[in-house]
Scaffold this active site. Structure first.
Site, mmCIF file in Angstrom:
data_model
loop_
_atom_site.group_PDB
_atom_site.id
_atom_site.type_symbol
_atom_site.label_atom_id
_atom_site.label_comp_id
_atom_site.label_asym_id
_atom_site.label_seq_id
_atom_site.Cartn_x
_atom_site.Cartn_y
_atom_site.Cartn_z
ATOM 1 C CE LYS A 83 28.805 -63.548 -38.705
ATOM 2 N NZ LYS A 83 29.111 -62.716 -39.905
ATOM 3 C CB THR A 129 33.276 -63.078 -38.740
ATOM 4 O OG1 THR A 129 32.598 -62.473 -39.847
ATOM 5 C CG2 THR A 129 34.442 -62.208 -38.306
ATOM 6 N NE ARG A 136 16.859 -51.944 3.743
ATOM 7 C CZ ARG A 136 17.966 -51.512 3.148
ATOM 8 N NH1 ARG A 136 17.988 -50.297 2.630
ATOM 9 N NH2 ARG A 136 19.046 -52.271 3.073
ATOM 10 C CD GLN A 160 26.535 -52.181 1.975
ATOM 11 O OE1 GLN A 160 25.386 -52.476 2.300
ATOM 12 N NE2 GLN A 160 26.932 -50.929 1.778
ATOM 13 C CG HIS A 196 15.855 -47.387 -3.103
ATOM 14 N ND1 HIS A 196 16.438 -47.907 -1.969
ATOM 15 C CD2 HIS A 196 16.842 -46.800 -3.813
ATOM 16 C CE1 HIS A 196 17.737 -47.630 -1.989
ATOM 17 N NE2 HIS A 196 18.005 -46.969 -3.095
#
Length: 304
Positions: free
Chosen positions: A18, A63, A182, A231, A259
């Site tokens: 379910k 279910t 940035r 990273q 961005h």
């Protein structure tokens, strides 16, 4: 009624359950109430495949029965965390139905927080605060230990400085300049697997992971923390979680780079400016997508 599978074929996976069972649990301790709202999905795998091959439903736990189980166990046992409730459900399905050989329960928690009114926590009023969503997945096979994953989704973060991206590959396909300073924005998704279920405080681990993510992204309030790349920030988060939380075997983290590009206002004579560091254009798509999974070298030894 019986049937066999055609020669040369085999099951890769099979199961049924379910999906998206909505549950609100209210714990009433006098005048103070606490709520948990979950979306629960269940899946069972049976020992035989006669339901698929021959339409024989004699072993099938409907279910609808699985849905009702969610409500009844919540009533009888209460709800403390997605992980504990998922473990309760998987144990129930395997212990009650001998024809069930494996079960998986996934849960998504809705982020309700207690309201604060005039500086005081309200006894019974809550506000929906979608800062981050808590998810979990528990899989258990008969005779084996359960595998528990906790996840988080939708944690949107942004900082306006202390982020750069420079000295990357320079070739004929590059159009992005070096960016010494940035805006760094991302929507964090993460999941981590536990070594076991004994003596695990799932709530404490959840809070710790949230703090590690925020600390490595934001840093101290006055000075922040420098990020030379998504990273690098991602690795620091994974590393710190595994160092601080010995019960975590491995962790996957995804941080898309949402961005925000400075708008060139120099082309507007008389009204424009040569330098613009205040007005930006949000660009949700496309987005850089940075992801990694970090684990322990010896998972068997790390298992609790």
């Amino acid at each position: 009624m019986s049937a066999t599978m055609e020669e040369g074929l085999k099951w890769v996976t099979r199961g049924y359950g379910k999906g998206h069972v909505k549950l609100l649990h209210v714990r009433r301790e006098g005048a103070v109430h606490t709520i948990k709202e979950y979306e629960v999905s269940t899946e069972l795998t049976l020992a035989t495949d006669k339901d698929y091959l021959a339409g024989d439903n004699s072993d099938v736990v409907a279910t609808d029965s699985q849905k009702n189980t969610v409500y009844i166990l919540a009533k009888h046992h209460g709800v403390t965390s997605p992980e504990n409730f998922a473990l309760l459900l998987t144990e129930h399905f395997l212990s009650k139905y001998l024809q069930v050989t494996a079960t998986t329960v996934t849960i998504r928690e809705y982020p309700w927080q207690r309201q604060v009114v005039d500086g005081r926590a309200h006894n019974h009023s809550f506000i929906f605060c979608p800062e981050v969503e808590h998810t979990c997945k528990v899989s258990r096979k008969r005779g084996e230990l359960p595998e528990v994953w906790t996840g988080l989704e939708g944690m949107r973060l942004l900082k306006t400085t202390q982020s750069s991206f420079v000295n990357f590959v320079q070739d004929e396909f590059r159009s992005l300049p070096d960016m010494q300073d940035r805006i760094f924005s991302t929507v964090v998704s993460a999941s981590w697997r536990y070594a076991g279920i004994q003596n695990i405080d799932f709530g404490k681990t959840w809070i710790t992971v949230i703090k590690v993510i925020k600390d490595n992204f934001s840093g101290p309030a006055e000075t922040g923390i420098y990020s030379p790349s998504v990273q690098n920030t991602l690795y620091k988060i994974l590393k710190d979680v595994l160092i601080m939380q010995p019960e975590v075997l491995e962790m996957k983290l995804t941080m898309p780079n949402k961005h925000y590009f400075s708008i060139d206002l120099s082309k507007f004579q008389n009204v424009g400016t040569k330098h613009n560091d205040e007005v930006f254009h949000p660009v949700d798509k496309p987005a850089g997508n940075i992801t990694a999974t970090l684990g322990r070298r010896d998972l068997a030894r790390a298992r609790l």
